[in-house]
Motif scaffolding. Structure first.
Motif, short mmCIF file in Angstrom:
data_model
loop_
_atom_site.label_atom_id
_atom_site.label_comp_id
_atom_site.label_asym_id
_atom_site.label_seq_id
_atom_site.Cartn_x
_atom_site.Cartn_y
_atom_site.Cartn_z
N ALA A 35 5.36 -58.76 -33.46
CA ALA A 35 5.28 -58.63 -32.00
C ALA A 35 4.22 -59.46 -31.23
N GLU A 36 4.86 -60.34 -30.25
CA GLU A 36 3.76 -61.29 -29.79
C GLU A 36 3.68 -60.72 -28.36
N TYR A 37 2.51 -60.32 -27.78
CA TYR A 37 2.21 -59.81 -26.48
C TYR A 37 2.30 -60.90 -25.47
N GLN A 38 3.19 -60.41 -24.52
CA GLN A 38 3.22 -61.39 -23.25
C GLN A 38 2.52 -60.66 -22.00
N ALA A 39 1.40 -61.23 -21.46
CA ALA A 39 0.95 -60.72 -20.24
C ALA A 39 1.89 -60.76 -19.08
N ASP A 105 -4.31 -65.22 -13.12
CA ASP A 105 -4.41 -65.07 -14.54
C ASP A 105 -3.68 -63.99 -14.92
N PRO A 106 -2.66 -63.80 -15.38
CA PRO A 106 -1.86 -62.67 -15.82
C PRO A 106 -2.40 -61.68 -16.99
N GLU A 107 -3.33 -62.62 -17.74
CA GLU A 107 -4.30 -61.69 -18.60
C GLU A 107 -5.44 -60.83 -17.87
N LEU A 108 -5.70 -61.30 -16.89
CA LEU A 108 -6.77 -60.46 -16.11
C LEU A 108 -6.24 -60.62 -14.61
N PRO A 109 -5.22 -59.68 -14.55
CA PRO A 109 -4.67 -59.51 -12.95
C PRO A 109 -5.32 -59.09 -11.98
N PHE A 110 -6.54 -58.19 -12.24
CA PHE A 110 -7.46 -57.57 -10.94
C PHE A 110 -8.76 -58.38 -10.99
#
Length: 183
Positions: A35-39, A105-110
């Motif tokens: 499984a590859e994580y997609q933000a 940045d979808p990895e750090l959206p907040f």
């Protein structure tokens, strides 16, 4: 009284339901090692709930500091991944200015941007220049929030804002029509 035949039917139904559920799952959920994580950016409804929860404490904050009046957009900036823009106006409700939104940045959206220039955090004005600020959040789908007019708190030492008025959003020519009929 318990009839074992009903228990067997229930067990069979549970097993069939579990098998159907497992068959419908994507392969990545079944194969943990591949499984590859997609933000993904959280749904806009989460951001809208955050905006509503922050309304009373202030979408913006006033501060008098070092001979300047600063108006912070920090609470709104933390929602930048779903905001198209933030419209505002000083001492009127014309909403004739926009505050720049950070790149998402979808990895750090907040997370707030790490730009040292503070361009994403506040505006600088002359001391006491802003008696009010009208603010409207515009979401990435083009819909706009209500317009909230804030004024500085009575305590000049505090970094805060107090609601003066709340207005319904005015329909704008550049705002898309709802995709579903309004009831």
């Amino acid at each position: 009284m318990f009839d074992p035949r009903h228990g067997n039917r229930l067990l069979k139904a549970l097993l069939v339901g579990t098998a159907l559920l497992a068959a419908g799952l994507p392969a990545s959920a079944q194969e943990d090692d591949e499984a590859e994580y997609q933000a993904q950016i959280p749904d806009v409804s989460i951001y809208k709930a955050m905006l509503d929860a922050n309304k009373r404490t202030g979408w913006v904050q006033f501060r008098e500091y070092a001979g300047q009046q600063l108006i912070y957009f920090t609470a709104l900036q933390s929602m930048h991944c779903r905001l198209k823009e933030v419209r505002y106006s000083i001492n009127s409700d014309t909403l004739d200015q926009t505050f720049p939104m950070a790149k998402c940045d979808p990895e750090l959206p907040f997370n707030l941007p790490s730009d040292d220039s503070q361009n994403w955090i506040y505006i600088k004005l002359k001391p006491g220049e802003a008696q009010t600020i009208a603010v409207q959040a515009v979401w990435d789908d083009g819909s706009g929030s209500e317009i909230v007019v804030y004024q500085p708190c009575k305590n000049p030492e505090a970094t805060c804002a107090a609601i003066k008025t709340i207005k319904k959003a005015k329909p704008r020519a550049d705002e898309p029509a709802p995709s579903t009929p309004v009831r």
